[in-house]
Design a protein around this motif. Sequence first.
Motif, PDB file in Angstrom:
ATOM      1  N   TYR A 289      -4.784  -2.701  -6.541  1.00 44.85           N
ATOM      2  CA  TYR A 289      -5.563  -1.776  -7.365  1.00 44.85           C
ATOM      3  C   TYR A 289      -4.726  -0.614  -7.862  1.00 44.85           C
ATOM      4  N   ILE A 290      -3.814  -0.143  -7.010  1.00 48.27           N
ATOM      5  CA  ILE A 290      -3.090   1.065  -7.351  1.00 48.27           C
ATOM      6  C   ILE A 290      -2.271   0.896  -8.626  1.00 48.27           C
ATOM      7  N   CYS A 291      -1.980  -0.351  -8.988  1.00 52.50           N
ATOM      8  CA  CYS A 291      -1.216  -0.572 -10.222  1.00 52.50           C
ATOM      9  C   CYS A 291      -2.012  -0.175 -11.462  1.00 52.50           C
TER      10      CYS A 291
ATOM     11  N   GLU B  62       4.063   1.714  -6.648  1.00 48.39           N
ATOM     12  CA  GLU B  62       3.840   3.040  -6.078  1.00 48.39           C
ATOM     13  C   GLU B  62       3.824   4.072  -7.193  1.00 48.39           C
ATOM     14  N   PRO B  63       2.807   4.919  -7.225  1.00 52.30           N
ATOM     15  CA  PRO B  63       2.772   5.957  -8.253  1.00 52.30           C
ATOM     16  C   PRO B  63       4.018   6.831  -8.184  1.00 52.30           C
ATOM     17  N   ARG B  64       4.433   7.286  -9.337  1.00 48.61           N
ATOM     18  CA  ARG B  64       5.605   8.165  -9.399  1.00 48.61           C
ATOM     19  C   ARG B  64       5.178   9.620  -9.255  1.00 48.61           C
TER      20      ARG B  64
ATOM     21  N   GLU C  96      -6.246  -0.332  -0.425  1.00 44.10           N
ATOM     22  CA  GLU C  96      -5.458  -0.273  -1.653  1.00 44.10           C
ATOM     23  C   GLU C  96      -4.456   0.875  -1.685  1.00 44.10           C
ATOM     24  N   SER C  97      -4.450   1.713  -0.647  1.00 43.15           N
ATOM     25  CA  SER C  97      -3.461   2.786  -0.609  1.00 43.15           C
ATOM     26  C   SER C  97      -2.067   2.181  -0.693  1.00 43.15           C
ATOM     27  N   CYS C  98      -1.237   2.778  -1.520  1.00 42.91           N
ATOM     28  CA  CYS C  98       0.117   2.227  -1.611  1.00 42.91           C
ATOM     29  C   CYS C  98       0.900   2.554  -0.357  1.00 42.91           C
ATOM     30  N   GLY C  99       0.489   3.603   0.335  1.00 41.57           N
ATOM     31  CA  GLY C  99       1.125   3.917   1.614  1.00 41.57           C
ATOM     32  C   GLY C  99       2.243   4.932   1.552  1.00 41.57           C
ATOM     33  N   GLN C 100       2.504   5.472   0.374  1.00 43.77           N
ATOM     34  CA  GLN C 100       3.578   6.466   0.289  1.00 43.77           C
ATOM     35  C   GLN C 100       3.223   7.760   1.012  1.00 43.77           C
ATOM     36  N   CYS C 101       2.046   8.293   0.684  1.00 45.59           N
ATOM     37  CA  CYS C 101       1.690   9.626   1.174  1.00 45.59           C
ATOM     38  C   CYS C 101       1.063   9.528   2.557  1.00 45.59           C
ATOM     39  N   THR C 102       1.534  10.354   3.459  1.00 50.32           N
ATOM     40  CA  THR C 102       0.979  10.339   4.802  1.00 50.32           C
ATOM     41  C   THR C 102      -0.545  10.510   4.807  1.00 50.32           C
ATOM     42  N   PRO C 103      -1.082  11.512   4.112  1.00 51.50           N
ATOM     43  CA  PRO C 103      -2.536  11.720   4.223  1.00 51.50           C
ATOM     44  C   PRO C 103      -3.339  10.517   3.746  1.00 51.50           C
ATOM     45  N   CYS C 104      -2.888   9.870   2.692  1.00 52.70           N
ATOM     46  CA  CYS C 104      -3.629   8.739   2.148  1.00 52.70           C
ATOM     47  C   CYS C 104      -3.467   7.527   3.052  1.00 52.70           C
ATOM     48  N   ARG C 105      -2.243   7.224   3.433  1.00 52.39           N
ATOM     49  CA  ARG C 105      -1.976   6.039   4.247  1.00 52.39           C
ATOM     50  C   ARG C 105      -2.718   6.105   5.583  1.00 52.39           C
TER      51      ARG C 105
ATOM     52  N   THR D  91      -3.554  16.653  -1.466  1.00 50.89           N
ATOM     53  CA  THR D  91      -2.315  16.773  -0.684  1.00 50.89           C
ATOM     54  C   THR D  91      -1.436  15.558  -0.959  1.00 50.89           C
ATOM     55  N   THR D  92      -1.806  14.773  -1.955  1.00 50.24           N
ATOM     56  CA  THR D  92      -1.157  13.482  -2.191  1.00 50.24           C
ATOM     57  C   THR D  92      -0.506  13.434  -3.565  1.00 50.24           C
ATOM     58  N   ILE D  93       0.206  12.340  -3.814  1.00 54.49           N
ATOM     59  CA  ILE D  93       0.875  12.176  -5.100  1.00 54.49           C
ATOM     60  C   ILE D  93      -0.116  11.802  -6.194  1.00 54.49           C
ATOM     61  N   CYS D  94      -1.047  10.920  -5.871  1.00 60.79           N
ATOM     62  CA  CYS D  94      -1.976  10.449  -6.891  1.00 60.79           C
ATOM     63  C   CYS D  94      -3.401  10.631  -6.392  1.00 60.79           C
ATOM     64  N   PRO D  95      -4.389  10.430  -7.246  1.00 61.55           N
ATOM     65  CA  PRO D  95      -5.772  10.714  -6.830  1.00 61.55           C
ATOM     66  C   PRO D  95      -6.409   9.635  -5.961  1.00 61.55           C
ATOM     67  N   LEU D  96      -5.674   8.562  -5.609  1.00 59.90           N
ATOM     68  CA  LEU D  96      -6.335   7.523  -4.818  1.00 59.90           C
ATOM     69  C   LEU D  96      -6.808   8.049  -3.474  1.00 59.90           C
ATOM     70  N   GLY D  97      -5.937   8.737  -2.786  1.00 56.83           N
ATOM     71  CA  GLY D  97      -6.325   9.249  -1.477  1.00 56.83           C
ATOM     72  C   GLY D  97      -7.570  10.129  -1.571  1.00 56.83           C
ATOM     73  N   PRO D  98      -7.526  11.139  -2.432  1.00 59.93           N
ATOM     74  CA  PRO D  98      -8.705  11.998  -2.590  1.00 59.93           C
ATOM     75  C   PRO D  98      -9.958  11.232  -3.022  1.00 59.93           C
TER      76      PRO D  98
HETATM   77  S1  SF4 Z   1      -2.365   9.019  -2.779  1.00 59.26           S
HETATM   78 FE1  SF4 Z   1      -0.225   8.577  -2.294  1.00 59.26          FE
HETATM   79  S2  SF4 Z   1      -0.298   6.891  -0.801  1.00 59.26           S
HETATM   80 FE2  SF4 Z   1      -2.283   7.023  -1.776  1.00 59.26          FE
HETATM   81  S3  SF4 Z   1      -2.149   5.551  -3.404  1.00 59.26           S
HETATM   82 FE3  SF4 Z   1      -1.643   7.537  -4.288  1.00 59.26          FE
HETATM   83  S4  SF4 Z   1       0.581   7.647  -4.142  1.00 59.26           S
HETATM   84 FE4  SF4 Z   1      -0.063   5.989  -2.806  1.00 59.26          FE
END
Ligand code: SF4
Lengths: 206, 802, 434
Positions: free
Chosen positions: C172-174, C190-192, C345-354, C398-405
């Motif tokens: 999904y993250i794509c 992974e989101p940039r 579907e978390s890409c797993g980059q960001c600690t809070p989201c993963r 606290t994350t790179i992209c809005p998926l976590g939030p």
């Molecule tokens: S919030 Fe971070 S870990 Fe979650 S999907 Fe976005 S980039 Fe990946």
Amino acid sequence: MSWSPETVARAERIMQRYPERRSAVMPLLYLSMLEDGYLTDDGMREVAEWTGLTPVQVKSVASFYGMFKLRYTGKYLVSVCTSISCMLRGADDVMAAVEDEAGVPHGETDDDGVIAVEHVECIGACGGAPAVQVNYELIEGITPEQARDLVRWLREEQPDKIVADDLQERFGGTRSFDWAIRETEGAVGPFPAFGPYGTVAEEDRS
Amino acid sequence: MADLVKITVDGKEIEVEAGTPVIDAAIDNGTYIPHFCHHSRLEPVGLCRMCLVELETPRGMVLTPSCTLPASEGQVIHTKTPVVDKAQEGVLEFLLINHPLDCPVCDKGGECPLQDQTLGYGPGESRFVEEKRHFEKPVPVSDLVLLDRERCILCSRCVRFAEEVAGDPLIEITARGNQAHIETFPDEPFSSYFSGNTVQICPVGALTATAYRFRARPWDLRKVESTCPHCTAGEAIEIDASQNQVLRFNGIDADATNQGWLSDKCRFGFEFIGSAERLTVPLVRDGDGFRESTWAEALDLVAERLGAVIESRGGEAVAGFGGARGTNEDAYAFSKFMRAVVGSNHIDARMDDAPAAELLAAVQPRATIGDLDTASTILLWGPDLKEEAGTLYLRVRQAVQKRGAKLVVVHPRRTGLDDRATWKFTYRPGTGFGTLEAFASGAGDFAEARKALDEGPVVAVVGLTGMTEDPTLATAVAAFAAGLPDAKILPVARRSNTFGALDMGCAPGLLPGRVSFGDADAVAAFEAAFGAVPDHAGLDTSGMLEGLANGDLAAAVLVGADPVRDVPDGALARRALEAADFVVALDLFLTDSSSLADVVLPAEGFAEKEGTFTNLEGRVSKVNRIVAGPGQTQPDWSILEEIARRMGRPMGFDSAETVAEEIATVAPAYADLRWRDVERKKPEGVLLDGGWYTPKAPAGPDVDADMVLHLARTLYDDGVAMRQSLSLHHLAPGGVAYLHPGDAERLGVTEGDQVVVVGSAGEATLPVRFDPSLPAGVVYVPFNQAGVPSLGAGAAVEVRSA
Amino acid sequence: MTTTTYPQVLTRRMTEHPADSHTLARYEATGGYQQARAAMGMTREQLVETVKESGLIGRGGAGFSAGMKWSFLAPPRPSYLVVNGDESEPGTFKDRQLLERDPHQMIEGIIIASVANEVHEAFIYIRGEYPKPARRVQHAIDEAYAAGYLGDGIFGSDYQLDVTVHLGGGAYICGEETALINSLEGRRGEPRLKPPYFPAAKGLYMLPTIVNNVETVSNLPHILEMGADAYKALGHDKDTGTFLFSVSGHVKRPGNYELPHGITWRELIFDIAGGMLDGRELKAWIPGGASAPWFVPEEHLDMPITKDDCGQAGSMLGSGAVIVMDDSTCMVKAAERVVRFFAHESCGQCTPCREGTTWMQQILARIEEGHGRAVDLDLLLDVSDNISPGLAWPPKMTTICPLGPSAVSPVTSLAKYFREEVEAHVTEGRCPLG
Ligand code: SF4
Ligand SMILES: Cc1cc2nc3c(=O)[nH]c(=O)nc-3n(C[C@H](O)[C@H](O)[C@H](O)COP(=O)(O)O)c2cc1C
Ligand code: FES
């Protein structure tokens, strides 16, 4: 570990579509699955050669995506959507029926290597929930009973090609929207049936 | 220099280079910002989210990672607001929910950023009642490194290091989200020459070194800063020891040299220090073997036998080998001993495997390692840096990868930098002069590369591509480079302190402080300091070996030298030492050479003594003591002083520092350089000036033969330090003959078959491996591999199916 | 299809010609490719200006002006166009219909967008689970090449444009545009890092890139055909044009509906989608895809559906997925299912989201199974707070992209409207709905 001449020719055509060869990784992973039925270590090594990556870089990419299967996942991969919209429409019962009929839980392949079962997140069929895919060919509006029939039918008939419209007619109910015409192109393994990747049935390749 | 900008961190205004990551700017200016994924030598990725700060913007405060925030004029940053505190506490809690609490048995316990930051910023107790994520316990990712995936916090430092810095992307994150973990591919371990760096930069105990695992608790360690004993780049290291045992080397981030990195040979090549095979008492010959003796007996014997040779044949019948494995102080004492006590200029620290001494010691214009960071083109005509100068390899790689510098590589076969080279030229060993001529004229394929060299700044990294290369080729290449409009030369050679030893006069044509025999005034000054100094240059290593073998010379002094293993014609070295009337060896081990001596004196080694090293730029740095030498070992300078006294000519040294004091007084390039000056410039050390040698182009004949030999070093070999470092020794490639597949076909052999390589001084039967990167008609044999007889330095060889 | 009287634009051809709306013949017979042909004679400025004028807002969920985005496109060329057909957010299935039923409409849009942005290489990223839409698109592309509308010298000009379909691999993250670009480069999706905020500055292969949603691009021929003003007039106020709503869940007539903004939620759910299944009451709905905070009838049923109204009410229209839940729904289970999606579907980059999304899913599952603790809802909120500080709307990150939030929305919705139901799970040790 080498690919068939046809696959090699296909890989060459795919490579030409991209400005950088690394971009061809995902299409080539599909080719590799077509060759071996799933992604083997040798398959990933081959893709690494083509794309100028190391094998572990290829694996890093492949393992990120749910559809690149690093283990054998049967001749038919039955994917039951259990995301929110399908869940609201009874997907958990469909999943239970599929697992029961196939005799294996989520993530496993039956002993005969024919049917693998998985629950998946949303497959974009929420209007026709609950939905199931067989080798990514879609059936919408399926009931638990129809799901059992589907699994039995797959096991007994073992068709060479899986076609969405056929399955829909046999086992489906209301769809998200009308298909209008019947299509005959279909899947030959647990990967999406798509012409340029050669992953459609032989007779459908143009 | 980039523009300076002012930013405000927690109310304090600081001035930094524009674009510096705010986290580095803050930390450098005294405001610590916790972090895990950020590493100032890696590209920022902003993954761990620990370094969040609040940034004032027109739309209010924005929470943002400080590692990915480039400093720009007027930024106002807050690192300790309630929002920041809460977010950081949250990140720590997230990291800990799946982290095993095995700190008591973790190598990293006590020096773990995760542990420290949990104390500093973390929640009191865990609110996580679910089951932790499980992975199979530690798995090896290479021969040297183990991975515990449960401890991993996915900061990706190791992955980024492998790809960005080492250029060996063999370790990766696989799977996704909560299942993500670090992995290597089946049968393709992370066997990078630089793998150990990942252990050092892993912010938790996920990556551990087999050589160190479970050997000590960090709080038991004593630490001292020093300089790497393996490479000529002068890497700054920290030595960790406990209970008089050296347990670990770590790289120190010295901007001028290694920027924190070490090759695995440097990192794990400490085990020789504590080897059980170290010499601990003096040995004197007793028939075919040795017997232990007292120092007094052994020293008397040496003084007497050397004295007798000098008496009967003159001082110039004595040859001195070595100096490159010890400190400058040891080398100086050796140099003075040979000149002033023995009366001989036959002394050489090079083992017949290095370019001209003046080129190494005094070339000008000489480049620094840091010049690689600004060069627009780098010319590399010398050894495969990946094999012979690991951190220099990383620096060149970085110049190309990060900055887009152009790289020209000229070498007889593939090198570690080929994948980054803008132009790569391959030639047959023995045809270097012709190749250089064609290159210099810009003929044919060389045109573009040649043109790039006219646009400065250029750094030419120059050394011997292999041991069958005419050593004067390096001089010719340096002369070519010196003639370019805007180029500097960085000479390279092997063995930790070769450059220091040459600077100390362990060379037939140089006196301490880079003084040439052509410089009458300077030589006269030495007469005053040393007493008499022979007034002409002496013999180099091959000259001395031949002299000993044919009886022109009568005695040899080996100071940390193993010519039987180290020179290309090992058989000659053996004959030479066997023929000598008397041989004394100062050594750490009974080597192939020292075991041929009449007296073997146990020397203190690295980490057991104090002094200085000089690197390939001419940079002097400190070497420090952290453990006591085993048994009755003594430092080289002291052993030599004792012999000198017994010979009635004391040198006047009573500590290494008094040696240093004398160097500062008499050696021009080192004038007034005191240890304290060097210490003060830690970890970089002091860069010396004093180049006077402008290389002139010697033309040499090219070798015309059907088959030629490329004989070159590999990172891991059968050298004495490697043999005594158990973690590394098995990594040496062993005896192999690499052939181009075409040549192999011509010879009727295929991979795995045996061939006989008949060299100028010996022959070896070796298994064949294919190397398509070789030009036709070249056989490549890695030098100094266990069980392989030496072949000699002649380029022309014969190869036939065995 | 729909039974409304609202004007149909994007779905008109497929409604009127269900048997062959996907073919070139039908497309051209109904006026297709005239606008692309016309665009060949227009300048970049004219095209960008027209699209800006039309007020077209991206339909991928982020809701940014398409014309504005185009105007950011930085020199130097080459630049790329990437059409985002990764549609994977639970509840969303409108792009699938556009891809399957009217692929030429999108291809014509691609030609227009390419000409406007001086693009010669376009990619259509279609999620891997959509083989049938991908096949239909590929067939349409083949037809367009054969007709000389794609390839070298399109429409007899000297303009070259190549279009390639790229299948996703199940992530999904794509759908997030920078992750999509990484994926297209053959990397992990992974989101940039932002900035740059738009791939228009640095995108595919670090070159300027326009990423537009399938529906966004499909609108382009109509904007050119009817003109910016007429297009604007179709919509409501700032929300111009029509909008595809994907309605799913416990309604009688789920499906995609092309509608103007400004109607009320009551009209959408009860009139257009046929109301609740027999004998059931509306309990709550998710107004704009799984990422959106939920609405409840007491507060929101008569609210007009506009971007601004939704925003002010603390939610969003997103990509237009409306998921309707009746009174038989266990809200803890519904929340768990949505959070499970984001955790998976978390890409797993960001600690809070993963770590955070998985933890939240585990807590919700535990409550649903009857093993909840009194502290769990507050714990959920605090974990949420550590992913999205302040639990504000629009979310802070606290994350790179809005998926976590995004995973926080179900939890704040539970806390806001269904706290008692959660507490009942804890005190009764089971779902109170049985
Ligand atoms: S919030 Fe971070 S870990 Fe979650 S999907 Fe976005 S980039 Fe990946
Ligand atoms: C987590 C996440 C998932 C997304 N998924 C999609 C998607 O499936 N399809 C899509 O078009 N846009 C998706 N987007 C929005 C894209 O990032 C991007 O804004 C959009 O494709 C731009 O096209 P538009 O301007 O035409 O809407 C997603 C965004 C995020 C943060
Ligand atoms: S150090 Fe900045 S996000 Fe990890």
